[in-house]
Design a protein around this motif. Structure first.
Motif, short mmCIF file in Angstrom:
data_model
loop_
_atom_site.label_atom_id
_atom_site.label_comp_id
_atom_site.label_asym_id
_atom_site.label_seq_id
_atom_site.Cartn_x
_atom_site.Cartn_y
_atom_site.Cartn_z
N PRO A 181 0.76 -1.09 0.06
CA PRO A 181 0.03 -0.10 0.14
C PRO A 181 0.87 1.16 0.09
O PRO A 181 2.10 1.36 0.39
CB PRO A 181 -0.89 -0.12 1.35
N GLY A 182 0.20 2.42 -0.35
CA GLY A 182 1.01 3.58 -0.49
C GLY A 182 1.68 3.85 0.75
O GLY A 182 1.17 3.85 2.03
N ASP A 183 2.79 4.51 0.83
CA ASP A 183 3.63 4.99 1.73
C ASP A 183 2.84 6.13 2.60
O ASP A 183 2.47 7.17 2.10
CB ASP A 183 5.10 5.55 1.46
N PHE B 33 -3.26 -10.64 2.91
CA PHE B 33 -2.85 -12.06 3.33
C PHE B 33 -3.64 -13.19 2.84
O PHE B 33 -3.09 -14.29 2.69
CB PHE B 33 -2.82 -11.92 4.97
N ALA B 34 -5.02 -13.21 2.76
CA ALA B 34 -5.94 -14.07 2.21
C ALA B 34 -5.39 -14.39 0.96
O ALA B 34 -5.44 -15.57 0.30
CB ALA B 34 -7.12 -13.61 2.13
N ARG B 35 -4.81 -13.36 -0.03
CA ARG B 35 -4.28 -13.56 -1.29
C ARG B 35 -3.08 -14.47 -1.24
O ARG B 35 -2.89 -15.13 -2.12
CB ARG B 35 -3.97 -12.35 -1.90
N LEU C 20 -2.19 6.53 -0.09
CA LEU C 20 -2.68 5.53 1.03
C LEU C 20 -4.00 5.90 1.32
O LEU C 20 -4.03 7.25 1.90
CB LEU C 20 -1.74 5.42 2.06
N GLU C 21 -5.17 5.33 1.06
CA GLU C 21 -6.56 5.86 1.56
C GLU C 21 -6.90 5.06 2.89
O GLU C 21 -8.05 4.92 3.00
CB GLU C 21 -7.45 5.67 0.44
N GLY C 22 -5.99 4.97 3.74
CA GLY C 22 -6.30 4.56 5.14
C GLY C 22 -6.91 5.84 5.78
O GLY C 22 -7.08 7.21 5.46
N ALA D 88 -6.32 -2.92 3.26
CA ALA D 88 -6.35 -4.38 2.73
C ALA D 88 -5.54 -5.23 3.23
O ALA D 88 -5.04 -6.22 2.82
CB ALA D 88 -5.82 -4.04 1.35
N PHE D 89 -5.00 -5.15 4.72
CA PHE D 89 -4.21 -6.09 5.15
C PHE D 89 -4.53 -7.69 5.16
O PHE D 89 -4.21 -8.43 4.60
CB PHE D 89 -4.02 -5.73 6.77
#
Length: 443
Positions: free
Chosen positions: A21-23, A433-435, A47-49, A428-429
């Motif tokens: 993800p974006g820095d 990890f599912a991927r 990053l769209e967090g 998207a954590f």
């Protein structure tokens, strides 16, 4: 409150690839510096967090035009150095210490008043490190005891340039002072005992500011000339090495794993963790080295295998301060002891990260010794720790993600409460990890 549970992988390795993800550090700065330029700055890969979105809202409240044009694509219509408007309501930075401290520097350079608030975690974190130098520059602060939010800041009519000797190497302190100094009539200087992240200097130069970095009497000295006209930029945000660290360590501690992480920022002042992991025997190859937005970038190919305990030199602390929690997880599966010292700053992050990691590791069956300035982890040599515990992450995203990674390598699952703050830095954590084949989900 969100609880996530990591199911042990057993002998199943992680396989596949993800894009980092974006820095987060560069995403914050892209929005802020775009607001200080004259004209439209276009950003891709943002990053769209939740932390970065809080900064976007705050920048808009200060008068800049902020528009989301697509996934990770934003445009900021800047108002120029000194052109910030007084916000009509409090600036709520949520959980973002970076957003709060850097925006204080921006506001301190303008003759306006703004109130800063945040969530319960941010409101416990002291802001005195930035209040002290910004007060010298003429800003006036009113807040809770210990320099805690909420804080009301009034900038001076004429901000004073200063020569500030910082007691610690801190990119947030340095950046706040330099941002305030942009509107000063003269040269503002920050002296640090060691090098801290230099994203602010790199980006200010790209926007057209006169920024100089040198070494003098054993100190790292950074200066900025005040009252420049910053030119808008097109910024491609590289992937966040702090976020990439979770998949990298997960792959290293699960034998047979092979994971590729695309588009990872490899700024030397951010890549300290990968150096330590390599010294521990981790197989990490950098592919397709390149430069994006003035920052070195590459793809990481990580393969699982045996790790050995190693020291994490205190001199490297500033280059990997956010990565010590996940380093503890690598150390927990390594052969021998890994000593981490000189990291007392972790006690005043989103939580007391030293205490939380020590307590959580012990609950999972990992041997660890706590020090005032760090910890020493005695690894299992690759044998799965017991796990079978519930960890309270105290709403700290990096603590939550670190123990979920550990849960993948334990004999029994690990449940993590307070995991909702993962969305502040890595929305998207669980999907990533599912991927890769991991099972991390709400149960």
């Amino acid at each position: 409150m969100t609880t996530l549970t990591a199911t042990p992988m057993g002998k199943i390795p992680l396989k596949g690839e993800i894009a980092a993800p974006g820095d987060k550090s560069i995403s914050h700065r892209s929005l802020m510096f775009g607001a200080l330029a004259v004209g439209p700055t276009r950003i891709t890969g943002l990053l769209e967090g939740e932390d970065v979105r809080a900064t976007a809202r705050a920048v808009a409240a200060l008068g800049a035009g902020v528009e989301r044009t697509g996934e990770g694509a934003w445009t900021v219509h800047g108002v120029g150095v000194g052109g910030l408007a007084e916000p009509e309501c409090a600036l709520d930075l949520g959980n973002s210490g970076t957003g709060a401290r850097l925006l204080m520097g921006m506001v301190a350079g303008c003759p306006i008043t703004a109130t800063f608030t945040g969530d319960a975690s941010l409101s416990r974190r002291p802001m005195s490190r930035v209040i002290e130098p910004l007060s010298r520059m003429g800003a006036v602060f009113h807040g809770r005891e210990g320099g805690r939010l909420p804080i009301t800041l009034t900038g001076p009519a004429d901000v004073m340039p200063i020569d500030y000797r910082s007691p610690v190497a801190s990119a947030q302190v340095k950046s706040a002072v330099l941002l305030a100094g942009l509107n000063a009539a003269g040269r503002t200087t920050v002296r640090e005992p060691a090098a801290s992240r230099d994203h602010t200097e790199n980006m200010l130069r790209s926007f057209g500011a006169a920024v100089e970095t040198r070494t003098e009497d054993g100190m790292i000295v950074v200066t900025v000339d005040g009252q420049p006209e910053l030119a808008p930029q097109d910024i491609a945000v590289p992937g966040d090495p702090s976020s990439a660290a979770f998949a990298a360590v997960a792959a290293l501690i699960l034998p047979g794993s092979e994971v590729t992480i695309r588009n990872v920022g490899l700024n030397p002042l951010r890549a300290g963790l990968f150096e330590v992991l390599t010294a521990m025997g981790g197989e990490i190859d950098v592919l397709d080295r390149r430069e994006e937005g003035g920052e070195p970038v590459g793809d990481l190919r990580v393969r699982g295998g045996a790790l050995k305990g190693a020291g994490a030199p205190p001199a490297n602390a500033a280059a990997m301060i956010d990565e010590y929690p996940i380093l503890c997880i690598a150390a927990a599966l390594a052969e021998g002891r890994t000593e981490m010292r000189g990291i007392e700053e972790l006690r005043v992050k989103e939580s007391d990260r030293i205490a939380l990691m020590v307590n959580g590791l012990r609950a999972a069956g990992v041997e660890v010794e706590e020090h005032e300035d760090g910890m020493t982890v005695s690894g299992s040599g690759g044998r799965p720790p017991a796990g079978g515990c519930e960890i309270d992450a105290s709403h700290d995203h990096r603590i939550a993600m670190s123990f979920l990674v550990l849960g993948l390598a334990c004999a029994q699952p690990i449940a993590v409460t307070g995991a909702e703050t993962i969305a502040t830095s890595y929305p998207a954590f669980t999907d990533h990890f599912a991927r890769l084949g991991a099972d991390i989900q709400s149960r």
